[in-house]
Design an enzyme around this catalytic site. Structure first.
Site, PDB file in Angstrom:
ATOM      1  N   GLU A   1      -2.466 105.018  19.515  1.00 37.31           N
ATOM      2  CA  GLU A   1      -2.893 105.239  20.895  1.00 37.31           C
ATOM      3  C   GLU A   1      -2.194 106.474  21.429  1.00 37.31           C
ATOM      4  OE1 GLU A   1      -1.559 101.996  23.485  1.00 37.31           O
ATOM      5  OE2 GLU A   1       0.154 101.655  22.178  1.00 37.31           O
TER       6      GLU A   1
ATOM      7  N   LYS B   1       3.858  94.757  27.423  1.00 38.40           N
ATOM      8  CA  LYS B   1       3.959  95.871  28.384  1.00 38.40           C
ATOM      9  C   LYS B   1       5.314  95.734  29.070  1.00 38.40           C
ATOM     10  CE  LYS B   1       0.997  98.356  31.612  1.00 38.40           C
ATOM     11  NZ  LYS B   1       1.058  99.670  30.982  1.00 38.40           N
TER      12      LYS B   1
ATOM     13  N   ARG C   1      -2.352  89.422  31.460  1.00 40.95           N
ATOM     14  CA  ARG C   1      -1.558  90.225  30.526  1.00 40.95           C
ATOM     15  C   ARG C   1      -0.084  90.242  30.933  1.00 40.95           C
ATOM     16  NH1 ARG C   1      -3.364  96.340  29.252  1.00 40.95           N
ATOM     17  NH2 ARG C   1      -2.442  96.669  31.302  1.00 40.95           N
TER      18      ARG C   1
HETATM   19  N1  PXG Z   1      -1.525 102.087  26.044  1.00 39.29           N
HETATM   20  C1  PXG Z   1      -0.334 102.143  26.667  1.00 39.29           C
HETATM   21  C2  PXG Z   1       0.887 102.327  25.860  1.00 39.29           C
HETATM   22  C3  PXG Z   1      -0.278 102.013  28.067  1.00 39.29           C
HETATM   23  O1  PXG Z   1       0.909 102.047  28.671  1.00 39.29           O
HETATM   24  C4  PXG Z   1      -2.687 101.815  28.100  1.00 39.29           C
HETATM   25  C5  PXG Z   1      -2.675 101.929  26.711  1.00 39.29           C
HETATM   26  C6  PXG Z   1      -3.987 101.582  28.786  1.00 39.29           C
HETATM   27  O2  PXG Z   1      -4.071 100.236  29.256  1.00 39.29           O
HETATM   28  P1  PXG Z   1      -4.960  99.836  30.513  1.00 39.29           P
HETATM   29  O3  PXG Z   1      -4.843  98.378  30.619  1.00 39.29           O
HETATM   30  O4  PXG Z   1      -4.378 100.563  31.693  1.00 39.29           O
HETATM   31  O5  PXG Z   1      -6.349 100.272  30.223  1.00 39.29           O
HETATM   32  C7  PXG Z   1      -1.478 101.871  28.803  1.00 39.29           C
HETATM   33  C8  PXG Z   1      -1.493 101.826  30.291  1.00 39.29           C
HETATM   34  C9  PXG Z   1       0.067 105.564  34.089  1.00 39.29           C
HETATM   35  C10 PXG Z   1       0.639 104.524  33.246  1.00 39.29           C
HETATM   36  O6  PXG Z   1       0.448 105.624  35.284  1.00 39.29           O
HETATM   37  C11 PXG Z   1      -0.169 103.711  32.473  1.00 39.29           C
HETATM   38  C12 PXG Z   1       0.414 102.729  31.700  1.00 39.29           C
HETATM   39  C13 PXG Z   1       1.787 102.625  31.707  1.00 39.29           C
HETATM   40  C14 PXG Z   1       2.552 103.451  32.461  1.00 39.29           C
HETATM   41  C15 PXG Z   1       1.997 104.398  33.252  1.00 39.29           C
HETATM   42  O7  PXG Z   1      -0.734 106.352  33.568  1.00 39.29           O
HETATM   43  N2  PXG Z   1      -0.243 101.799  30.908  1.00 39.29           N
END
Ligand code: PXG
Length: 293
Positions: A185, A152, A52
């Site tokens: 989301e 991301k 990713r």
């Molecule tokens: N949506 C967004 C906008 C995200 O930033 C997810 C969904 C979940 O993705 P994953 O691959 O983690 O299942 C994210 C996750 C945190 C944190 O520390 C998490 C994210 C970005 C910044 C901080 O909670 N991404």
């Protein structure tokens, strides 16, 4: 114990790991990142996270100067140097410094790569037992046609603005809608509802980050013979869902029991949510490369 970070080929003490004020990650949010987790001496879904990261980089025409194998080794070595077997990992690639202050990305010869890892600050267990309350944010999710949420990127202001709305309402999370009012989301988690024994989550093309936890949960649900459906839904569907939960690397599976003052079903984490939480907890111990032999 003092932490050690990887930065552009070196492992440095946390206090000494510094990037330039001219770095475009800082100046423009011009870069990409991953939040990754290690459980039980293994890095969960490391390959998927690295894939990713490279996809996000490709989308912004940022050429990462090392290959995926080397990137995986950086993550593993960062954990080893910090003696961590359970951790939260942040892997970041920025477009680096430009030769001048113009916006032109062609003037950036060398991307900055860094990796930091730290012991995890877990959410209180009461949130998992009781579920959380959320509000829908008035800040809409970024448009696919402007800055795709599938990237991301280091520019998380869209999500931060929604998180501020949650803070102002004194609730832990905010749910973001698309421009035309579909549920997308939460600020850092994907969203699922359960309705009549079907598990429903918005499709990636609506403009969400395609979460690795989301995809894992969909696989685990199918193993349980739960019907999984990627389709659009609205606030109305959310309020009238049988169950609702969020998924993310940090949050794992977090039940949602109230949205915009509407109590979801009986206001308790539902049976499907609980089954998936249990399965997920076991599954995370079984995936990914080992940190220490
Ligand atoms: N949506 C967004 C906008 C995200 O930033 C997810 C969904 C979940 O993705 P994953 O691959 O983690 O299942 C994210 C996750 C945190 C944190 O520390 C998490 C994210 C970005 C910044 C901080 O909670 N991404």
């Amino acid at each position: 114990m003092s932490l050690v970070a990887y930065l552009d080929g070196q492992f440095l003490k946390k206090e000494e790991a510094r990037i330039s004020v001219f770095d475009r990650g800082v100046l423009y949010g011009d870069g990409v990142f991953e939040g990754i987790r290690a459980y039980n001496n293994r890095v969960f879904k490391l390959e998927q996270h690295i894939d990713r990261l490279y996809e996000s980089a490709k989308a912004i025409l940022l050429k990462i100067p090392i290959d995926k194998k080397e990137m995986a080794q950086i993550v593993l070595e960062t954990l080893r140097r910090n003696n961590l077997r359970e951790a939260y990992i942040r892997l970041v690639v920025t477009r680096g410094e430009g030769t001048d202050l113009s916006l032109d990305p062609r003037k950036c010869p060398k991307p900055t790569i860094f990796c930091i890892a730290a012991p995890l600050a877990l959410f209180p267990s009461s949130l998992y037992e009781d579920g959380i309350e959320a509000v829908t944010a008035s800040t809409r999710r970024n448009l696919n046609e402007a800055t795709s949420p599938r990237i991301k990127s280091l520019n998380y202001l869209n999500n931060v603005l929604a998180k501020i709305e949650a803070n102002l309402c004194n609730v832990p999370e905010a749910i973001m809608l698309s421009q035309d009012g579909y549920v997308t989301e939460a600020t850092g988690e994907n969203i699922f509802i359960v309705k009549k024994n079907r598990l429903i989550t918005p499709p990636a093309h609506i403009g969400i980050l395609e979460g690795i936890t989301r995809n894992t949960v969909m696989d685990l649900a199918r193993e349980e013979n739960i019907v999984v459906q990627e389709s659009l839904f609205t606030q109305f569907d959310l309020y009238n869902a049988d169950e609702c939960f969020l998924t993310g690397t940090a949050a794992e599976i977090m039940p949602v029991v109230k949205v915009d003052g509407r109590i979801i079903n009986d206001g308790k984490p539902g049976p499907t949510t609980k089954i998936l939480m249990k399965k997920f907890k076991q599954y995370v111990l079984t995936d990914g490369p080992f940190i220490f032999e």
